[in-house]
Design an enzyme around this catalytic site. Structure first.
Site, PDB file in Angstrom:
ATOM      1  N   GLU A 167      31.528  52.564  39.240  1.00 34.04           N
ATOM      2  CA  GLU A 167      32.792  53.215  39.578  1.00 34.04           C
ATOM      3  C   GLU A 167      32.840  54.548  38.835  1.00 34.04           C
ATOM      4  OE1 GLU A 167      36.327  51.490  37.757  1.00 34.04           O
ATOM      5  OE2 GLU A 167      37.575  52.258  39.381  1.00 34.04           O
ATOM      6  N   SER A 193      39.817  47.629  33.524  1.00 37.22           N
ATOM      7  CA  SER A 193      38.398  47.620  33.875  1.00 37.22           C
ATOM      8  C   SER A 193      37.889  46.192  34.092  1.00 37.22           C
ATOM      9  CB  SER A 193      37.605  48.271  32.747  1.00 37.22           C
ATOM     10  OG  SER A 193      37.819  47.526  31.562  1.00 37.22           O
ATOM     11  N   TRP A 253      46.275  53.232  31.416  1.00 34.29           N
ATOM     12  CA  TRP A 253      46.939  54.515  31.201  1.00 34.29           C
ATOM     13  C   TRP A 253      47.063  55.363  32.458  1.00 34.29           C
ATOM     14  CZ3 TRP A 253      43.380  57.627  33.222  1.00 34.29           C
ATOM     15  CH2 TRP A 253      42.069  57.161  33.220  1.00 34.29           C
ATOM     16  N   ASN A 254      46.328  55.035  33.532  1.00 31.66           N
ATOM     17  CA  ASN A 254      46.234  56.015  34.629  1.00 31.66           C
ATOM     18  C   ASN A 254      47.530  56.157  35.424  1.00 31.66           C
ATOM     19  OD1 ASN A 254      45.764  53.468  35.718  1.00 31.66           O
ATOM     20  ND2 ASN A 254      44.360  54.208  37.270  1.00 31.66           N
ATOM     21  N   GLU A 308      43.899  42.959  38.328  1.00 32.29           N
ATOM     22  CA  GLU A 308      43.795  44.153  39.173  1.00 32.29           C
ATOM     23  C   GLU A 308      42.776  45.059  38.505  1.00 32.29           C
ATOM     24  OE1 GLU A 308      45.315  44.639  41.973  1.00 32.29           O
ATOM     25  OE2 GLU A 308      47.123  43.418  41.975  1.00 32.29           O
ATOM     26  N   LEU A 309      41.545  45.059  39.034  1.00 30.57           N
ATOM     27  CA  LEU A 309      40.459  45.725  38.300  1.00 30.57           C
ATOM     28  C   LEU A 309      39.979  46.967  39.037  1.00 30.57           C
ATOM     29  CD1 LEU A 309      38.703  42.405  37.213  1.00 30.57           C
ATOM     30  CD2 LEU A 309      40.568  43.636  36.092  1.00 30.57           C
ATOM     31  N   CYS A 319      42.334  53.552  40.730  1.00 36.11           N
ATOM     32  CA  CYS A 319      41.455  52.407  41.009  1.00 36.11           C
ATOM     33  C   CYS A 319      40.997  52.413  42.459  1.00 36.11           C
ATOM     34  CB  CYS A 319      42.178  51.110  40.682  1.00 36.11           C
ATOM     35  SG  CYS A 319      43.796  51.009  41.432  1.00 36.11           S
TER      36      CYS A 319
HETATM   37  P1  NAP Z   1      40.501  49.334  30.197  1.00 36.85           P
HETATM   38  O1  NAP Z   1      39.687  49.929  29.153  1.00 36.85           O
HETATM   39  O2  NAP Z   1      40.139  48.004  30.715  1.00 36.85           O
HETATM   40  O3  NAP Z   1      42.001  49.316  29.648  1.00 36.85           O
HETATM   41  C1  NAP Z   1      43.064  48.725  30.362  1.00 36.85           C
HETATM   42  C2  NAP Z   1      43.944  47.971  29.394  1.00 36.85           C
HETATM   43  O4  NAP Z   1      43.235  46.852  28.905  1.00 36.85           O
HETATM   44  C3  NAP Z   1      44.341  48.790  28.166  1.00 36.85           C
HETATM   45  O5  NAP Z   1      45.641  48.417  27.780  1.00 36.85           O
HETATM   46  C4  NAP Z   1      43.323  48.344  27.140  1.00 36.85           C
HETATM   47  O6  NAP Z   1      43.757  48.539  25.829  1.00 36.85           O
HETATM   48  C5  NAP Z   1      43.224  46.884  27.480  1.00 36.85           C
HETATM   49  N1  NAP Z   1      42.011  46.227  27.060  1.00 36.85           N
HETATM   50  C6  NAP Z   1      40.724  46.602  27.284  1.00 36.85           C
HETATM   51  N2  NAP Z   1      39.876  45.678  26.795  1.00 36.85           N
HETATM   52  C7  NAP Z   1      40.639  44.714  26.245  1.00 36.85           C
HETATM   53  C8  NAP Z   1      40.348  43.498  25.572  1.00 36.85           C
HETATM   54  N3  NAP Z   1      39.098  43.077  25.373  1.00 36.85           N
HETATM   55  N4  NAP Z   1      41.384  42.759  25.119  1.00 36.85           N
HETATM   56  C9  NAP Z   1      42.645  43.175  25.328  1.00 36.85           C
HETATM   57  N5  NAP Z   1      42.981  44.286  25.957  1.00 36.85           N
HETATM   58  C10 NAP Z   1      41.993  45.054  26.420  1.00 36.85           C
HETATM   59  O7  NAP Z   1      40.635  50.213  31.479  1.00 36.85           O
HETATM   60  P2  NAP Z   1      40.508  51.768  31.582  1.00 36.85           P
HETATM   61  O8  NAP Z   1      39.078  52.064  31.757  1.00 36.85           O
HETATM   62  O9  NAP Z   1      41.254  52.473  30.533  1.00 36.85           O
HETATM   63  O10 NAP Z   1      41.312  51.922  32.966  1.00 36.85           O
HETATM   64  C11 NAP Z   1      40.740  52.219  34.124  1.00 36.85           C
HETATM   65  C12 NAP Z   1      40.290  50.968  34.867  1.00 36.85           C
HETATM   66  O11 NAP Z   1      41.411  50.283  35.379  1.00 36.85           O
HETATM   67  C13 NAP Z   1      39.459  51.369  36.057  1.00 36.85           C
HETATM   68  O12 NAP Z   1      38.384  50.511  36.233  1.00 36.85           O
HETATM   69  C14 NAP Z   1      40.453  51.241  37.197  1.00 36.85           C
HETATM   70  O13 NAP Z   1      39.846  51.102  38.439  1.00 36.85           O
HETATM   71  C15 NAP Z   1      41.250  50.069  36.768  1.00 36.85           C
HETATM   72  N6  NAP Z   1      42.550  50.044  37.448  1.00 36.85           N
HETATM   73  C16 NAP Z   1      42.780  49.089  38.395  1.00 36.85           C
HETATM   74  C17 NAP Z   1      43.975  49.076  39.100  1.00 36.85           C
HETATM   75  C18 NAP Z   1      44.258  48.032  40.151  1.00 36.85           C
HETATM   76  O14 NAP Z   1      45.412  47.857  40.513  1.00 36.85           O
HETATM   77  N7  NAP Z   1      43.267  47.350  40.685  1.00 36.85           N
HETATM   78  C19 NAP Z   1      44.956  50.023  38.817  1.00 36.85           C
HETATM   79  C20 NAP Z   1      44.687  50.985  37.852  1.00 36.85           C
HETATM   80  C21 NAP Z   1      43.472  50.979  37.168  1.00 36.85           C
HETATM   81  P3  NAP Z   1      43.128  49.700  24.902  1.00 36.85           P
HETATM   82  O15 NAP Z   1      43.453  50.976  25.572  1.00 36.85           O
HETATM   83  O16 NAP Z   1      43.800  49.513  23.601  1.00 36.85           O
HETATM   84  O17 NAP Z   1      41.644  49.426  24.860  1.00 36.85           O
END
Ligand code: NAP
Length: 460
Positions: free
Chosen positions: A359, A207, A130-131, A228-229, A262
């Site tokens: 993080e 994540s 979402w970010n 991309e985590l 991120c």
């Molecule tokens: P998140 O909880 O991992 O959510 C990201 C996406 O993954 C959402 O669409 C989420 O859906 C989905 N998701 C989570 N667990 C899942 C599973 N077990 N099965 C299927 N889909 C799943 O991440 P967040 O905490 O909201 O986002 C922030 C993280 O993203 C931070 O760690 C940030 O550093 C990282 N990030 C990395 C980058 C990069 O390019 N390296 C860029 C931006 C953000 P739901 O919302 O429905 O759970």
């Protein structure tokens, strides 16, 4: 209800969306599969017509797209507009360059002639956070659609209106049905999509936990994936740096998107002679930020994306303090409605503190003082993450030497201008693998086929 659009600036529930049924999911997968059969045969010029139109529509409708984002996840409106324009630029970049990036490459075998050609592999599944509700989508749509693949995306639960708006963009741009499909699905359905034999590649941004889950699933299915985590990027200030210049980048690097990036600067590693002055100036600058309505261009501190993002971050700060960190400023929610967090500085975070390896996804900066350049590099590398990092110094060559010794996927010298369409983006270690954007970003899900011609007799 998984998909809820809640304004984090005031907590108002704007709209809820039910997950689609398994039957609806199957219908969407079938449409995408059928679309791929024709899309893969289109020329680059035909693909570019649609991708360029989508880019133009993003640009034309920047205010509407930005407004939806600001209302849904709290990004300050100017930053939201910037993201929409950048997303448009990414689409244009791939529309203009995909054919060149994927052109056949001549090889020079000792016998005969050979080349590599690139062809689409099919339906790609994206799971996105979402970010950056549009930029993340543009980062996968631009390259993979131009490569001749079709895309299905599961966006984050808190940005369904952005997800739907981006799908509508493709419909408005004249895309064939099934070219870009938004999926309002559960995690269990998402697993089923990864397992589906029609899906040929999986791209996730999110994540570490989500990455582990989806990458394992993709691996089980022997499907290529890119991850991309998260990150905990070091912001290194060497003793010869221009302090005021560095502090300005430090504020931007920690506070852009309310710290929810991120590759934001998260660990500030300052060489001893500058440490006290850096802290004082950084604290003073953070202290000037004022919480307000993210729709108001004058606002300098927006809310976090959701109430739970705020409560999780507050708990993380409390845990850090309980394990010995010193709270220099902030650490609490802002006394007003909405998911606002005070800009926060922590010092004295020792290696046995959970915060040392965590993080902080919001406006929380950890400050470390080190004695010299080597100690700064050692501390920067003492991380499970390896996304990006930056170094500030008056000597650019010294900066480049330091950059080479930091174990990350990206390093920035005297800036942290993270992302451009033409520059590859991604990390190592727990920050994932693969690269998005640039030439590398379009190569992730194409078949690299060797074709050899040689006038050879079969060996006897
Ligand atoms: P998140 O909880 O991992 O959510 C990201 C996406 O993954 C959402 O669409 C989420 O859906 C989905 N998701 C989570 N667990 C899942 C599973 N077990 N099965 C299927 N889909 C799943 O991440 P967040 O905490 O909201 O986002 C922030 C993280 O993203 C931070 O760690 C940030 O550093 C990282 N990030 C990395 C980058 C990069 O390019 N390296 C860029 C931006 C953000 P739901 O919302 O429905 O759970």
């Amino acid at each position: 209800m998984t998909y809820q659009s809640i304004n984090p600036a005031n907590g108002t529930l704007m709209q809820s969306f039910a997950e689609i049924s398994d039957a609806e999911l199957e219908a969407k997968l079938a449409l995408a599969a059928s679309c791929f059969e024709s899309w893969k045969k289109t020329s680059y010029a035909e693909r570019a017509t649609i991708v360029t139109k989508a880019a133009a529509l993003l640009h034309e409708r920047v205010d509407a797209f930005a407004r939806t984002m600001t209302l849904e996840m709290g990004k300050r409106i100017d930053e939201a507009r910037g993201e929409v324009e950048f997303s448009s630029n990414i689409l244009t970049y791939y529309a203009e360059n995909a054919e060149r990036f994927l052109a056949p490459v001549k090889l020079d075998p000792i016998i005969g002639a050979a080349h590599m050609e690139s062809s689409p592999i099919g339906m790609i599944f994206g799971v996105e956070p979402w970010n950056f509700p549009y930029y993340q989508l543009a980062r996968v749509a631009g390259p993979h659609l131009m490569a001749g693949n079709v895309l299905l995306v599961k966006h984050a639960g808190c940005v369904p209106q952005c997800a739907i708006a981006f799908e509508q963009l493709w419909i408005d741009a004249g895309a064939p049905v099934g070219l870009y499909t938004n999926l309002l699905i559960s995690h269990a359905q998402s697993n089923a999509v990864v397992d589906d034999p029609r899906i040929k590649g999986v791209a996730l941004t999110g994540s570490v936990a989500a990455g582990r889950s989806i990458a394992a699933r993709a691996g089980q299915n022997l499907k290529p994936s890119s991850m991309e985590l998260g990150g905990s990027d070091a912001f290194i200030v060497l003793e010869d740096a221009d302090l005021d210049f560095a502090v300005k980048w430090a504020v931007w690097g920690r506070m852009y998107n309310t710290g929810q990036t991120c590759c934001a600067a998260k660990r500030f590693i300052i060489v001893e002679p500058l440490a006290a002055a850096f802290q004082a100036k950084f604290q003073a600058a953070l202290g000037t930020l004022v919480a307000g309505d993210p729709m108001d261009v004058a606002t300098t501190l927006g809310p976090l994306s959701t109430e739970s993002a705020l409560t999780d971050l507050l708990a993380q700060v409390d845990t850090a303090i309980a394990h010995g960190a010193k709270l220099v400023m902030g650490g609490k929610r802002v006394d007003r409605p909405g998911a606002y967090m005070q800009p926060t500085i922590l010092t004295d975070v020792e290696p046995d503190n959970p915060a040392f390896r965590d993080e902080f996804f919001g406006p929380v900066a950890m400050l470390f003082t080190v004695k010299d350049e080597d100690a700064a590099i050692a501390l920067a590398n003492d991380s499970d993450f390896g996304l990006g990092g930056s170094v500030f110094t008056a000597d650019v060559q010294r900066g480049q030497r330091v950059a080479s010794r930091v174990d990350t996927g990206m390093m920035f010298i005297n800036n942290i201008s993270w992302s451009d369409a033409e520059l590859p983006f991604g990390g190592i270690k727990n920050s994932g693998y693969g690269r998005e954007l640039g030439d590398m970003g379009i190569q992730a899900f194409v078949n690299k086929k060797l074709v050899r011609t040689a006038d050879l007799q079969a060996p006897a």
